[in-house]
Design a protein around this motif. Structure first.
Motif, short mmCIF file in Angstrom:
data_model
loop_
_atom_site.label_atom_id
_atom_site.label_comp_id
_atom_site.label_asym_id
_atom_site.label_seq_id
_atom_site.Cartn_x
_atom_site.Cartn_y
_atom_site.Cartn_z
N ILE A 10 2.38 -37.12 -24.39
CA ILE A 10 2.12 -37.61 -25.74
C ILE A 10 0.64 -37.92 -25.86
CG2 ILE A 10 2.59 -39.46 -27.40
CD1 ILE A 10 5.36 -39.75 -26.10
N LYS A 63 -3.46 -39.18 -34.95
CA LYS A 63 -2.36 -38.32 -35.37
C LYS A 63 -2.57 -37.98 -36.85
CE LYS A 63 2.63 -38.38 -35.90
NZ LYS A 63 2.63 -38.30 -37.34
N LYS A 66 3.14 -34.77 -39.28
CA LYS A 66 4.43 -35.04 -38.66
C LYS A 66 4.52 -34.36 -37.29
CE LYS A 66 9.41 -34.64 -39.51
NZ LYS A 66 9.71 -34.44 -38.12
N ASN A 67 5.16 -35.05 -36.35
CA ASN A 67 5.37 -34.48 -35.02
C ASN A 67 6.16 -33.18 -35.13
OD1 ASN A 67 4.62 -37.16 -34.53
ND2 ASN A 67 6.05 -37.40 -32.86
N HIS A 70 9.93 -34.52 -31.02
CA HIS A 70 10.08 -35.98 -30.98
C HIS A 70 11.27 -36.35 -30.11
CE1 HIS A 70 12.81 -34.91 -34.34
NE2 HIS A 70 13.54 -35.88 -33.86
N ASN A 114 3.83 -41.92 -34.02
CA ASN A 114 4.67 -40.84 -33.49
C ASN A 114 6.13 -41.10 -33.86
OD1 ASN A 114 2.53 -39.48 -31.93
ND2 ASN A 114 2.55 -41.40 -30.79
#
Length: 127
Positions: A10, A63, A66-67, A70, A114
């Protein structure tokens, strides 16, 4: 031949702080011979049984979207709704409540944004 996942990585702004937060969420611990400390740019945590590792890597950028990948978390010793309350209490930000009478999940963000989801526990699924 196939490949195996070594660990999940991450990217983050503060590897130590985020690894400490996720240790609370997952019940993970530092790697025995490589403890994490403030200022470390890479912080690894591991499931107590050694089955999964998560590596937090400090990067300069925040960031932005959107991830694309996840975590979907399944509580091990409580219900989904009890876990939702616990996660709110340690600073998870609720983004969407997708719970239904028969299933669903809650979407959260960790302190760096996240996304992750909380599903029903296995006991709830079995009932």
């Amino acid at each position: 031949m196939v490949s195996a996942v070594s660990h999940t990585s991450i990217d983050c702004r503060d590897a130590y702080t985020l690894s400490e937060w996720w240790k609370q969420v997952l019940g993970y611990v530092d790697v025995a011979d490589d403890p994490n400390a403030p200022g470390h740019e890479e912080c690894m945590i591991v499931a107590p049984d050694g089955s999964h590792h998560v590596l937090f890597i400090q990067v300069p950028e925040a960031k932005a979207v959107k991830n694309r990948i996840h975590f979907d978390l399944r509580p091990t010793d409580r219900t989904r709704d009890e876990e939702v309350v616990r996660l709110r209490g340690i600073g998870a930000l609720e983004l969407a409540d997708r719970r239904t009478a028969t299933g669903g999940w809650v979407v959260f963000a960790d302190p760096e944004g996240n996304e992750f989801c909380v599903l029903r526990s296995q006991a709830e699924l079995d009932a």
